[in-house]
Motif scaffolding. Sequence first.
Motif, PDB file in Angstrom:
ATOM      1  N   ILE A   1       0.846  -1.191   0.000  1.00  0.00           N
ATOM      2  CA  ILE A   1       0.000   0.000   0.000  1.00  0.00           C
ATOM      3  C   ILE A   1       0.881   1.240   0.000  1.00  0.00           C
ATOM      4  O   ILE A   1       1.814   1.343   0.794  1.00  0.00           O
ATOM      5  N   GLU A   2       0.589   2.165  -0.904  1.00  0.00           N
ATOM      6  CA  GLU A   2       1.339   3.412  -0.992  1.00  0.00           C
ATOM      7  C   GLU A   2       0.518   4.620  -0.561  1.00  0.00           C
ATOM      8  O   GLU A   2       1.060   5.580  -0.040  1.00  0.00           O
ATOM      9  N   ASP A   3      -0.790   4.575  -0.833  1.00  0.00           N
ATOM     10  CA  ASP A   3      -1.636   5.734  -0.552  1.00  0.00           C
ATOM     11  C   ASP A   3      -3.072   5.258  -0.367  1.00  0.00           C
ATOM     12  O   ASP A   3      -3.394   4.113  -0.663  1.00  0.00           O
ATOM     13  N   ALA A   4      -3.914   6.129   0.116  1.00  0.00           N
ATOM     14  CA  ALA A   4      -5.326   5.807   0.323  1.00  0.00           C
ATOM     15  C   ALA A   4      -6.196   6.634  -0.620  1.00  0.00           C
ATOM     16  O   ALA A   4      -5.855   7.765  -0.957  1.00  0.00           O
ATOM     17  N   VAL A   5      -7.318   6.051  -1.031  1.00  0.00           N
ATOM     18  CA  VAL A   5      -8.331   6.755  -1.823  1.00  0.00           C
ATOM     19  C   VAL A   5      -9.453   7.101  -0.853  1.00  0.00           C
ATOM     20  O   VAL A   5     -10.098   6.213  -0.303  1.00  0.00           O
ATOM     21  N   ILE A   6      -9.662   8.395  -0.635  1.00  0.00           N
ATOM     22  CA  ILE A   6     -10.630   8.860   0.358  1.00  0.00           C
ATOM     23  C   ILE A   6     -11.798   9.557  -0.326  1.00  0.00           C
ATOM     24  O   ILE A   6     -11.597  10.397  -1.208  1.00  0.00           O
ATOM     25  N   ASN A   7     -13.008   9.216   0.070  1.00  0.00           N
ATOM     26  CA  ASN A   7     -14.203   9.871  -0.443  1.00  0.00           C
ATOM     27  C   ASN A   7     -14.263  11.270   0.168  1.00  0.00           C
ATOM     28  O   ASN A   7     -14.310  11.409   1.390  1.00  0.00           O
ATOM     29  N   LYS A   8     -14.264  12.286  -0.673  1.00  0.00           N
ATOM     30  CA  LYS A   8     -14.226  13.665  -0.163  1.00  0.00           C
ATOM     31  C   LYS A   8     -15.517  14.079   0.541  1.00  0.00           C
ATOM     32  O   LYS A   8     -15.508  14.988   1.366  1.00  0.00           O
ATOM     33  N   ASP A   9     -16.622  13.413   0.246  1.00  0.00           N
ATOM     34  CA  ASP A   9     -17.892  13.758   0.883  1.00  0.00           C
ATOM     35  C   ASP A   9     -18.064  13.114   2.262  1.00  0.00           C
ATOM     36  O   ASP A   9     -18.531  13.749   3.192  1.00  0.00           O
ATOM     37  N   THR A  10     -17.660  11.840   2.360  1.00  0.00           N
ATOM     38  CA  THR A  10     -17.854  11.114   3.617  1.00  0.00           C
ATOM     39  C   THR A  10     -16.603  11.082   4.488  1.00  0.00           C
ATOM     40  O   THR A  10     -16.701  10.847   5.690  1.00  0.00           O
ATOM     41  N   GLY A  11     -15.444  11.269   3.870  1.00  0.00           N
ATOM     42  CA  GLY A  11     -14.187  11.191   4.616  1.00  0.00           C
ATOM     43  C   GLY A  11     -13.735   9.767   4.889  1.00  0.00           C
ATOM     44  O   GLY A  11     -12.774   9.546   5.608  1.00  0.00           O
ATOM     45  N   LYS A  12     -14.413   8.788   4.297  1.00  0.00           N
ATOM     46  CA  LYS A  12     -14.070   7.388   4.513  1.00  0.00           C
ATOM     47  C   LYS A  12     -13.119   6.883   3.440  1.00  0.00           C
ATOM     48  O   LYS A  12     -13.163   7.326   2.295  1.00  0.00           O
ATOM     49  N   ILE A  13     -12.275   5.932   3.827  1.00  0.00           N
ATOM     50  CA  ILE A  13     -11.349   5.314   2.872  1.00  0.00           C
ATOM     51  C   ILE A  13     -12.135   4.344   1.998  1.00  0.00           C
ATOM     52  O   ILE A  13     -12.845   3.471   2.500  1.00  0.00           O
ATOM     53  N   GLU A  14     -12.008   4.503   0.681  1.00  0.00           N
ATOM     54  CA  GLU A  14     -12.702   3.636  -0.262  1.00  0.00           C
ATOM     55  C   GLU A  14     -11.771   2.589  -0.860  1.00  0.00           C
ATOM     56  O   GLU A  14     -12.218   1.558  -1.332  1.00  0.00           O
ATOM     57  N   GLY A  15     -10.493   2.890  -0.884  1.00  0.00           N
ATOM     58  CA  GLY A  15      -9.540   1.957  -1.471  1.00  0.00           C
ATOM     59  C   GLY A  15      -8.120   2.372  -1.172  1.00  0.00           C
ATOM     60  O   GLY A  15      -7.874   3.377  -0.489  1.00  0.00           O
ATOM     61  N   TYR A  16      -7.201   1.573  -1.683  1.00  0.00           N
ATOM     62  CA  TYR A  16      -5.779   1.835  -1.476  1.00  0.00           C
ATOM     63  C   TYR A  16      -5.038   1.767  -2.793  1.00  0.00           C
ATOM     64  O   TYR A  16      -5.320   0.913  -3.631  1.00  0.00           O
ATOM     65  N   VAL A  17      -4.071   2.654  -2.976  1.00  0.00           N
ATOM     66  CA  VAL A  17      -3.188   2.618  -4.135  1.00  0.00           C
ATOM     67  C   VAL A  17      -2.065   1.652  -3.787  1.00  0.00           C
ATOM     68  O   VAL A  17      -1.394   1.802  -2.763  1.00  0.00           O
ATOM     69  N   VAL A  18      -1.884   0.636  -4.632  1.00  0.00           N
ATOM     70  CA  VAL A  18      -0.894  -0.402  -4.377  1.00  0.00           C
ATOM     71  C   VAL A  18       0.149  -0.367  -5.486  1.00  0.00           C
ATOM     72  O   VAL A  18      -0.184  -0.416  -6.671  1.00  0.00           O
ATOM     73  N   GLY A  19       1.401  -0.273  -5.094  1.00  0.00           N
ATOM     74  CA  GLY A  19       2.510  -0.296  -6.049  1.00  0.00           C
ATOM     75  C   GLY A  19       3.159  -1.663  -6.052  1.00  0.00           C
ATOM     76  O   GLY A  19       3.298  -2.300  -5.007  1.00  0.00           O
TER      77      GLY A  19
END
Length: 77
Positions: free
Chosen positions: A23-41
């Motif tokens: 995992i390198e980074d997180a994908v965050i929903n800007k409206d809810t503030g919840k993590i939706e996924g992860y960027v994986v390298g």
Amino acid sequence: MYFSQLQQKMLLEQTSGTVIGYIEDAVINKDTGKIEGYVVGKTTKMFQKVSSERIVQVTDITSVGSDFIFIRLTGID
């Protein structure tokens, strides 16, 4: 669990055991503030970063162990 702890765990596809990467980074929903996924390298044998990145959805994670995170292969971009 802290995000930095997740970044230290290797992602594996649960049925085949294929290494997906780290995992390198997180994908965050800007409206809810919840993590939706992860960027994986993807990494090579000598831990050199390969330019390809994938998004793994939170719903694809099946379990988190002490050293590994297991995922289902469906839903990977």
